[in-house]
Design an enzyme around this catalytic site. Structure first.
Site, mmCIF file in Angstrom:
data_model
loop_
_atom_site.group_PDB
_atom_site.id
_atom_site.type_symbol
_atom_site.label_atom_id
_atom_site.label_comp_id
_atom_site.label_asym_id
_atom_site.label_seq_id
_atom_site.Cartn_x
_atom_site.Cartn_y
_atom_site.Cartn_z
ATOM 1 N N TYR A 228 38.411 34.642 31.808
ATOM 2 C CA TYR A 228 39.301 33.480 31.777
ATOM 3 C C TYR A 228 38.853 32.478 32.826
ATOM 4 O O TYR A 228 38.618 32.845 33.983
ATOM 5 C CB TYR A 228 40.738 33.932 32.072
ATOM 6 C CG TYR A 228 41.753 32.812 32.055
ATOM 7 C CD1 TYR A 228 42.052 32.123 30.869
ATOM 8 C CD2 TYR A 228 42.436 32.435 33.213
ATOM 9 C CE1 TYR A 228 43.000 31.101 30.845
ATOM 10 C CE2 TYR A 228 43.389 31.419 33.187
ATOM 11 C CZ TYR A 228 43.659 30.758 32.009
ATOM 12 O OH TYR A 228 44.607 29.750 31.992
ATOM 13 N N ASP B 1 32.914 32.250 38.781
ATOM 14 C CA ASP B 1 34.315 31.858 38.876
ATOM 15 C C ASP B 1 34.999 32.892 39.772
ATOM 16 O O ASP B 1 35.340 33.991 39.345
ATOM 17 C CB ASP B 1 34.944 31.825 37.478
ATOM 18 C CG ASP B 1 36.427 31.452 37.532
ATOM 19 O OD1 ASP B 1 36.983 31.356 38.649
ATOM 20 O OD2 ASP B 1 37.020 31.279 36.452
ATOM 21 N N LYS C 29 43.661 30.382 43.976
ATOM 22 C CA LYS C 29 44.515 31.482 44.410
ATOM 23 C C LYS C 29 44.533 31.688 45.934
ATOM 24 O O LYS C 29 45.250 30.970 46.615
ATOM 25 C CB LYS C 29 44.160 32.740 43.623
ATOM 26 C CG LYS C 29 44.429 32.485 42.124
ATOM 27 C CD LYS C 29 44.291 33.636 41.187
ATOM 28 C CE LYS C 29 44.812 33.223 39.806
ATOM 29 N NZ LYS C 29 43.919 33.399 38.707
#
Ligand SMILES: *Cc1c(COP(=O)(O)O)cnc(C)c1O
Length: 432
Positions: free
Chosen positions: A149, A244, A272
């Site tokens: 994702y 990522d 995050k």
């Protein structure tokens, strides 16, 4: 399914009302508990390793607001720093020294990053890095992996089903074929498939993007040589390698997966943890590539709230806390105890499972495994995971409400929290 052992009247009332106000009652889909069944609990407050819901129930939390809460929720030093920053205003929309401080910390920590640009989410970071990859290479196609994702930008929303994998069929209505036709996909841990794609699309691939440790298809680790192989293949083909690390950055090691595995990509996305619980994302990498970003270069990317002083403050304090001695040793120790314990107890109670951890990130699949990719992950017994999830919730343990999400621990989790979690898991697993 309704909660049987805990009182959730207020949660149910609020969530019922929310469904008339917001699509599905939530502002991000997984929160709605669709894949595990039952109603979500509505949070009232969070502190350290714990959550309290609006009915007053307390839970040990292994979601950590999906990763940012690595120091524990509402860490007193982060809160104090935010109070101080708040007095100076909530947004500048102009340069501030705080941006330099966090930028230097990120550049010092992450091996691939020589220059960085802050944005407001992981999605935004991945969108920006995509444009940059294409601009730098003057190529349009990218390779991503099934089950990885990279936020919800059109180009990354490509169906991971095996037959259509390389056709780039959109995963969501509203995504034009023209946005995904340039997205090629390969199974995770399959170097040969990547090699074939690179050869079939010679001089057309801008880059390869991946989660260097997967957390968005459940927890899946790279096989020995996989990351190194991607580094070599991308070099050979003049394509960029992009990690990522929105999830893994500052979580599986201070310098992320690239430090842990000793493989340096050309570009990296972060999010995050670097926001310490406020909305932050970032992308960075080689100076020659990053220098193409406006206003240094021609590749446009901007943001009204980017580099926001509150977000920078939370990020700086969070990274400072992580730099203290023993951080990653402690995270590794408690997470190993949890992950190994869960697998052992599940096996003792007669379930086929596999699982593992790297530092403060862990996973448990209800399949005997091994799980090397998304296809393997999909062999999990989803119905059983749903019952496991509900049983844990009812006994005060909050796990990610999907088999296809990793779990997260924090510095605030104590040995006693882990022991309690394992005792609860034994009870639940024995009853499944
Ligand atoms: C969470 C995540 C994103 C998206 O970040 P948001 O802040 O939710 O937009 C992108 N990539 C990975 C690997 C993620 O885990």
């Amino acid at each position: 399914m309704v909660n049987t052992t805990i009182k959730t009247t207020k949660s149910q009332e609020i969530f019922a009302a929310a469904q008339n106000l917001m699509p599905g009652g939530v502002n991000s889909p997984v929160r709605a508990f669709k894949s595990v069944g039952g109603q979500p609990i509505v949070f009232d407050r969070v502190k350290d390793a714990y959550i309290w819901d609006v009915d007053g129930n307390q839970y040990i939390d292994y979601v950590g607001t999906w990763g940012p809460a690595i120091c524990g929720h509402a860490h007193p030093e982060v809160i104090a720093a935010l109070h101080e920053a708040l007095e100076k205003g909530t947004s500048f929309g102009a340069p501030s020294f705080l941006e330099n401080v966090l930028a230097e910390m990120v550049i010092d920590a992450v091996p691939s990053i020589e220059m960085v640009r802050f944005v407001n989410s992981g999605t935004e970071a991945c969108m920006a890095v995509l444009r940059l990859m294409r601009a730098f290479t003057n190529r349009e196609k990218i390779i991503k992996f099934e089950g990885c994702y990279h936020g919800h930008a059109d180009t990354f929303l490509v169906k991971a089903g095996s037959g259509v994998a390389t056709l780039g069929l959109p995963d969501s209505p509203g995504v034009p074929k023209s946005s995904t036709i340039t997205t090629l996909t390969a199974p995770y841990n399959d170097l040969e498939a990547v090699k074939v794609l690179l050869e079939q699309n010679r001089d057309e691939i801008a880059g390869v993007i991946l989660e260097p440790v997967v957390g968005n298809a459940g927890f899946i680790t790279p096989d020995a040589g996989f990351l190194e192989g991607l580094r070599e293949l991308t070099h050979e083909h003049g394509a960029l390698l992009v990690f990522d690390e929105v999830m893994t950055g500052f979580r599986i090691a201070y310098g992320g997966a690239q430090e842990k595995f000793g493989v340096t990509p050309d570009l990296t996305t972060l999010g995050k943890v670097i926001g310490g619980g406020l909305p932050v994302g970032a992308y960075g990498g080689r100076r020659d590539i990053m220098s193409m970003i406006a206003p240094a270069g021609p590749v446009y990317q901007a943001g009204t709230l980017s580099g926001n002083p509150l977000a920078m403050t939370a990020g700086i304090k969070t990274l400072e806390l992580l730099q203290r001695p023993g951080t990653y040793e402690y995270l590794d120790q408690i997470t190993q105890k949890l992950a190994d314990g869960l697998v052992k107890i599940a096996q003792e109670t007669g379930h086929s499972v596999c699982g593992g951890h790297i530092s403060a990130m862990f996973g448990l699949f209800f399949t005997s495994g091994p799980v090397h990719n998304y296809e393997d992950a999909k062999k999990s017994d989803m119905a059983k995971f749903g019952r496991f999830h509900r049983g844990m919730l009812e006994r005060g343990v909050y796990l990610a409400p999907s088999q296809f999400e990793a779990g997260f621990t924090s510095l605030a989790h104590t040995e006693a929290d882990i022991e309690k979690t394992l005792a609860v898991a034994r009870e639940v697993l024995a009853s499944l």
